[in-house]
Design a protein around this motif. Sequence first.
Motif, PDB file in Angstrom:
ATOM      1  N   SER A  67     -13.984  -8.135   0.311  1.00 35.46           N
ATOM      2  CA  SER A  67     -13.782  -7.791   1.860  1.00 35.46           C
ATOM      3  C   SER A  67     -14.568  -6.561   2.203  1.00 35.46           C
ATOM      4  CB  SER A  67     -12.261  -7.923   2.323  1.00 35.46           C
ATOM      5  OG  SER A  67     -12.066  -7.368   3.526  1.00 35.46           O
ATOM      6  N   ASP A  68     -15.407  -6.207   3.055  1.00 33.12           N
ATOM      7  CA  ASP A  68     -15.944  -4.952   3.617  1.00 33.12           C
ATOM      8  C   ASP A  68     -15.122  -4.300   4.202  1.00 33.12           C
ATOM      9  OD1 ASP A  68     -18.372  -5.873   2.413  1.00 33.12           O
ATOM     10  OD2 ASP A  68     -19.411  -6.015   4.202  1.00 33.12           O
ATOM     11  N   GLU A  69     -13.955  -4.859   4.918  1.00 30.45           N
ATOM     12  CA  GLU A  69     -13.153  -4.242   5.646  1.00 30.45           C
ATOM     13  C   GLU A  69     -12.061  -3.641   5.016  1.00 30.45           C
ATOM     14  OE1 GLU A  69      -9.552  -5.142   8.880  1.00 30.45           O
ATOM     15  OE2 GLU A  69     -11.164  -6.489   8.751  1.00 30.45           O
ATOM     16  N   LYS A  70     -11.470  -4.367   3.956  1.00 33.35           N
ATOM     17  CA  LYS A  70     -10.646  -3.916   2.893  1.00 33.35           C
ATOM     18  C   LYS A  70     -11.167  -2.766   1.940  1.00 33.35           C
ATOM     19  CE  LYS A  70      -7.930  -7.768   2.520  1.00 33.35           C
ATOM     20  NZ  LYS A  70      -7.180  -8.955   1.633  1.00 33.35           N
TER      21      LYS A  70
ATOM     22  N   ASP B 146     -18.927   2.754   5.832  1.00 32.63           N
ATOM     23  CA  ASP B 146     -19.989   1.707   6.294  1.00 32.63           C
ATOM     24  C   ASP B 146     -20.670   1.193   5.295  1.00 32.63           C
ATOM     25  OD1 ASP B 146     -20.974  -0.135   8.352  1.00 32.63           O
ATOM     26  OD2 ASP B 146     -22.857   1.109   8.573  1.00 32.63           O
ATOM     27  N   ILE B 147     -20.952  -0.041   5.258  1.00 31.07           N
ATOM     28  CA  ILE B 147     -21.734  -1.033   4.306  1.00 31.07           C
ATOM     29  C   ILE B 147     -22.834  -1.685   5.058  1.00 31.07           C
ATOM     30  CG2 ILE B 147     -21.654  -2.756   2.320  1.00 31.07           C
ATOM     31  CD1 ILE B 147     -18.856  -2.006   2.173  1.00 31.07           C
TER      32      ILE B 147
ATOM     33  N   TYR C 133     -26.068  -4.253   4.686  1.00 28.51           N
ATOM     34  CA  TYR C 133     -26.773  -5.060   3.621  1.00 28.51           C
ATOM     35  C   TYR C 133     -28.157  -5.154   3.912  1.00 28.51           C
ATOM     36  CZ  TYR C 133     -22.129  -6.411   2.241  1.00 28.51           C
ATOM     37  OH  TYR C 133     -21.041  -6.362   1.669  1.00 28.51           O
ATOM     38  N   ILE C 134     -29.210  -4.713   2.756  1.00 29.05           N
ATOM     39  CA  ILE C 134     -30.551  -4.694   2.884  1.00 29.05           C
ATOM     40  C   ILE C 134     -31.205  -5.978   2.900  1.00 29.05           C
ATOM     41  CG2 ILE C 134     -32.859  -3.844   1.711  1.00 29.05           C
ATOM     42  CD1 ILE C 134     -30.902  -1.452   0.745  1.00 29.05           C
ATOM     43  N   ASN C 135     -30.608  -6.836   1.914  1.00 31.93           N
ATOM     44  CA  ASN C 135     -31.384  -8.138   1.804  1.00 31.93           C
ATOM     45  C   ASN C 135     -30.348  -9.204   2.249  1.00 31.93           C
ATOM     46  OD1 ASN C 135     -29.398  -7.682  -0.404  1.00 31.93           O
ATOM     47  ND2 ASN C 135     -30.688  -8.822  -1.992  1.00 31.93           N
ATOM     48  N   SER C 136     -31.033 -10.218   2.805  1.00 32.85           N
ATOM     49  CA  SER C 136     -29.865 -11.008   3.552  1.00 32.85           C
ATOM     50  C   SER C 136     -29.321 -12.239   2.296  1.00 32.85           C
ATOM     51  CB  SER C 136     -30.607 -11.905   4.718  1.00 32.85           C
ATOM     52  OG  SER C 136     -31.723 -12.589   3.797  1.00 32.85           O
ATOM     53  N   THR C 137     -28.127 -12.315   2.403  1.00 30.81           N
ATOM     54  CA  THR C 137     -27.708 -13.207   1.206  1.00 30.81           C
ATOM     55  C   THR C 137     -26.334 -13.823   1.891  1.00 30.81           C
ATOM     56  OG1 THR C 137     -26.341 -12.991  -0.972  1.00 30.81           O
ATOM     57  CG2 THR C 137     -26.107 -11.002   0.542  1.00 30.81           C
ATOM     58  N   SER C 138     -26.012 -15.029   1.482  1.00 26.62           N
ATOM     59  CA  SER C 138     -25.023 -15.796   1.960  1.00 26.62           C
ATOM     60  C   SER C 138     -23.722 -15.316   1.399  1.00 26.62           C
ATOM     61  CB  SER C 138     -25.128 -17.367   1.786  1.00 26.62           C
ATOM     62  OG  SER C 138     -25.100 -17.405   0.202  1.00 26.62           O
ATOM     63  N   MET C 139     -23.785 -14.505   0.300  1.00 25.52           N
ATOM     64  CA  MET C 139     -22.575 -14.257  -0.555  1.00 25.52           C
ATOM     65  C   MET C 139     -22.897 -12.659  -1.010  1.00 25.52           C
ATOM     66  SD  MET C 139     -19.794 -14.614  -2.332  1.00 25.52           S
ATOM     67  CE  MET C 139     -18.813 -13.941  -3.559  1.00 25.52           C
ATOM     68  N   PRO C 140     -22.353 -11.833  -0.025  1.00 30.21           N
ATOM     69  CA  PRO C 140     -22.505 -10.343  -0.379  1.00 30.21           C
ATOM     70  C   PRO C 140     -22.107 -10.059  -1.529  1.00 30.21           C
ATOM     71  CG  PRO C 140     -21.070 -10.246   1.353  1.00 30.21           C
ATOM     72  CD  PRO C 140     -21.459 -12.119   0.955  1.00 30.21           C
ATOM     73  N   ARG C 141     -21.311 -10.634  -2.245  1.00 31.76           N
ATOM     74  CA  ARG C 141     -21.022  -9.976  -3.813  1.00 31.76           C
ATOM     75  C   ARG C 141     -21.598 -10.896  -5.064  1.00 31.76           C
ATOM     76  NH1 ARG C 141     -19.595  -7.303  -0.179  1.00 31.76           N
ATOM     77  NH2 ARG C 141     -17.562  -6.171   0.310  1.00 31.76           N
ATOM     78  N   GLU C 142     -22.990 -10.864  -5.105  1.00 33.17           N
ATOM     79  CA  GLU C 142     -23.466 -11.476  -5.974  1.00 33.17           C
ATOM     80  C   GLU C 142     -24.545 -10.725  -6.737  1.00 33.17           C
ATOM     81  OE1 GLU C 142     -26.871 -14.045  -3.208  1.00 33.17           O
ATOM     82  OE2 GLU C 142     -25.035 -15.127  -4.235  1.00 33.17           O
ATOM     83  N   GLU C 143     -24.899 -11.094  -7.875  1.00 29.88           N
ATOM     84  CA  GLU C 143     -26.029 -10.185  -8.475  1.00 29.88           C
ATOM     85  C   GLU C 143     -27.315 -10.036  -7.596  1.00 29.88           C
ATOM     86  OE1 GLU C 143     -28.336 -10.275 -12.791  1.00 29.88           O
ATOM     87  OE2 GLU C 143     -26.226 -10.859 -12.763  1.00 29.88           O
TER      88      GLU C 143
END
Length: 141
Positions: free
Chosen positions: A25-28, A38-39, A41-51
């Motif tokens: 969770s970005d908020e947490k 702040d966070i 994201y540079i690349n679009s991803t459906s799951m922001p916590r992936e390799e």
Amino acid sequence: MELQLYFYHQEISLTPKEIFSVIKSDEKLLNTIEKLTDIEYINSTSMPREEGTRAILQYSASPVEAEITGFRQDRRIELELEIPAGTVKAMFNIVPVEDRSEVTISAKLFTDSPVSFVLYALKIPSIKKQFDGAAERLGRN
């Protein structure tokens, strides 16, 4: 040159799933890590916590480019952060132990600059204080 900036290894009274609910969770995260504001994201991803996920972290009013280099659901996340002094490789690992978790957090600076090495060596006590506080807040989230 390699410098261990931070190391934490403790059992905490949360399950790996509860801990990763904060990490995912970005908020947490923004509420847990003191100087992270702040966070983006540079690349679009459906799951922001992936390799392979890349982001710009606003940390102490400075942008830091970060990439997730390793991820195992509810167990481990590895990051590389590019800072002016070099590359910080961070690892967050969780091992389930009955109804709690054994948590290991490590951050190392890799630099070619002797000056950066010495400057960051002097910052270790403040880094430890800050991230020990984040680890305590993690246990309360």
